[in-house]
Design a protein around this motif. Sequence first.
Motif, PDB file in Angstrom:
ATOM      1  N   MET A 161       0.833  -1.181   0.000  1.00 36.45           N
ATOM      2  CA  MET A 161       0.000   0.000   0.000  1.00 36.45           C
ATOM      3  C   MET A 161       0.880   1.247   0.000  1.00 36.45           C
ATOM      4  N   ALA A 162       0.462   2.223  -0.764  1.00 43.18           N
ATOM      5  CA  ALA A 162       1.214   3.466  -0.865  1.00 43.18           C
ATOM      6  C   ALA A 162       0.709   4.474   0.166  1.00 43.18           C
ATOM      7  N   ASP A 163       1.634   5.170   0.794  1.00 43.76           N
ATOM      8  CA  ASP A 163       1.290   6.197   1.765  1.00 43.76           C
ATOM      9  C   ASP A 163       1.259   7.544   1.045  1.00 43.76           C
ATOM     10  N   TRP A 164       0.058   8.077   0.821  1.00 44.63           N
ATOM     11  CA  TRP A 164      -0.121   9.321   0.095  1.00 44.63           C
ATOM     12  C   TRP A 164      -0.200  10.536   1.021  1.00 44.63           C
ATOM     13  N   GLY A 165      -0.109  10.352   2.310  1.00 48.29           N
ATOM     14  CA  GLY A 165      -0.200  11.459   3.263  1.00 48.29           C
ATOM     15  C   GLY A 165       0.813  12.563   3.023  1.00 48.29           C
ATOM     16  N   PRO A 166       2.107  12.233   2.941  1.00 48.86           N
ATOM     17  CA  PRO A 166       3.096  13.293   2.712  1.00 48.86           C
ATOM     18  C   PRO A 166       2.898  14.037   1.391  1.00 48.86           C
ATOM     19  N   VAL A 167       2.474  13.329   0.367  1.00 48.92           N
ATOM     20  CA  VAL A 167       2.271  13.967  -0.941  1.00 48.92           C
ATOM     21  C   VAL A 167       1.106  14.947  -0.883  1.00 48.92           C
ATOM     22  N   VAL A 168      -0.005  14.517  -0.315  1.00 45.07           N
ATOM     23  CA  VAL A 168      -1.196  15.369  -0.239  1.00 45.07           C
ATOM     24  C   VAL A 168      -0.935  16.586   0.642  1.00 45.07           C
ATOM     25  N   ILE A 169      -0.330  16.383   1.789  1.00 45.92           N
ATOM     26  CA  ILE A 169      -0.037  17.489   2.697  1.00 45.92           C
ATOM     27  C   ILE A 169       0.917  18.485   2.040  1.00 45.92           C
ATOM     28  N   ALA A 170       1.967  18.004   1.381  1.00 51.52           N
ATOM     29  CA  ALA A 170       2.931  18.892   0.739  1.00 51.52           C
ATOM     30  C   ALA A 170       2.284  19.712  -0.371  1.00 51.52           C
ATOM     31  N   VAL A 171       1.442  19.099  -1.192  1.00 49.34           N
ATOM     32  CA  VAL A 171       0.798  19.822  -2.292  1.00 49.34           C
ATOM     33  C   VAL A 171      -0.181  20.866  -1.759  1.00 49.34           C
ATOM     34  N   VAL A 172      -0.987  20.498  -0.785  1.00 49.00           N
ATOM     35  CA  VAL A 172      -1.969  21.440  -0.228  1.00 49.00           C
ATOM     36  C   VAL A 172      -1.259  22.629   0.427  1.00 49.00           C
ATOM     37  N   LEU A 173      -0.233  22.365   1.225  1.00 53.62           N
ATOM     38  CA  LEU A 173       0.494  23.461   1.859  1.00 53.62           C
ATOM     39  C   LEU A 173       1.207  24.330   0.827  1.00 53.62           C
ATOM     40  N   PHE A 174       1.753  23.726  -0.210  1.00 58.76           N
ATOM     41  CA  PHE A 174       2.446  24.494  -1.250  1.00 58.76           C
ATOM     42  C   PHE A 174       1.486  25.447  -1.946  1.00 58.76           C
ATOM     43  N   VAL A 175       0.297  24.965  -2.262  1.00 56.84           N
ATOM     44  CA  VAL A 175      -0.689  25.821  -2.943  1.00 56.84           C
ATOM     45  C   VAL A 175      -1.185  26.924  -2.014  1.00 56.84           C
ATOM     46  N   LEU A 176      -1.503  26.590  -0.775  1.00 51.10           N
ATOM     47  CA  LEU A 176      -2.055  27.581   0.146  1.00 51.10           C
ATOM     48  C   LEU A 176      -1.034  28.605   0.628  1.00 51.10           C
ATOM     49  N   LEU A 177       0.239  28.229   0.686  1.00 58.95           N
ATOM     50  CA  LEU A 177       1.256  29.133   1.219  1.00 58.95           C
ATOM     51  C   LEU A 177       2.062  29.855   0.155  1.00 58.95           C
ATOM     52  N   GLN A 178       1.544  29.915  -1.071  1.00 57.35           N
ATOM     53  CA  GLN A 178       2.222  30.702  -2.095  1.00 57.35           C
ATOM     54  C   GLN A 178       2.126  32.172  -1.717  1.00 57.35           C
ATOM     55  N   PRO A 179       3.255  32.886  -1.675  1.00 58.45           N
ATOM     56  CA  PRO A 179       3.198  34.308  -1.307  1.00 58.45           C
ATOM     57  C   PRO A 179       2.331  35.090  -2.281  1.00 58.45           C
ATOM     58  N   GLY A 180       1.372  35.836  -1.755  1.00 53.56           N
ATOM     59  CA  GLY A 180       0.516  36.672  -2.573  1.00 53.56           C
ATOM     60  C   GLY A 180      -0.805  36.041  -2.952  1.00 53.56           C
ATOM     61  N   LEU A 181      -0.947  34.727  -2.856  1.00 53.69           N
ATOM     62  CA  LEU A 181      -2.200  34.087  -3.243  1.00 53.69           C
ATOM     63  C   LEU A 181      -3.282  34.360  -2.202  1.00 53.69           C
ATOM     64  N   LEU A 182      -3.119  33.877  -0.988  1.00 46.80           N
ATOM     65  CA  LEU A 182      -4.066  34.165   0.089  1.00 46.80           C
ATOM     66  C   LEU A 182      -3.580  35.333   0.948  1.00 46.80           C
ATOM     67  N   PHE A 183      -2.313  35.292   1.322  1.00 49.72           N
ATOM     68  CA  PHE A 183      -1.737  36.354   2.135  1.00 49.72           C
ATOM     69  C   PHE A 183      -0.251  36.432   1.838  1.00 49.72           C
ATOM     70  N   GLN A 184       0.351  37.539   2.263  1.00 51.05           N
ATOM     71  CA  GLN A 184       1.784  37.733   2.074  1.00 51.05           C
ATOM     72  C   GLN A 184       2.364  38.386   3.320  1.00 51.05           C
ATOM     73  N   ILE A 185       3.379  37.732   3.887  1.00 47.63           N
ATOM     74  CA  ILE A 185       4.096  38.258   5.050  1.00 47.63           C
ATOM     75  C   ILE A 185       5.561  38.372   4.673  1.00 47.63           C
ATOM     76  N   PRO A 186       6.253  39.433   4.741  1.00 39.02           N
ATOM     77  CA  PRO A 186       5.793  40.809   4.897  1.00 39.02           C
ATOM     78  C   PRO A 186       5.249  41.341   3.577  1.00 39.02           C
ATOM     79  N   GLY A 187       4.257  42.198   3.661  1.00 40.64           N
ATOM     80  CA  GLY A 187       3.674  42.802   2.469  1.00 40.64           C
ATOM     81  C   GLY A 187       4.540  43.933   1.956  1.00 40.64           C
TER      82      GLY A 187
END
Length: 69
Positions: free
Chosen positions: A1-27
């Motif tokens: 069985m393949a463990d997809w947890g690290p892949v899913v978590i990494a992709v979701v965090l990468f998309v959500l934490l792109q600077p400027g997409l949802l928020f940007q620190i420091p602006g």
Amino acid sequence: MADWGPVVIAVVLFVLLQPGLLFQIPGRGRVIEFGSMQTSGAAIVVHAIIYFGLITILLIAVGVHIYAG
């Protein structure tokens, strides 16, 4: 069985934490900006540190696992 947890978590965090997409620190004009769709070198470094911290906590400390198959 393949463990997809690290892949899913990494992709979701990468998309959500792109600077400027949802928020940007420091602006560019303020400490935090929401939905500016712009970025800077400092924002990239800060978001990379946040990404590393969250992925470390979720994958090592919490131990997220998603099995498929």
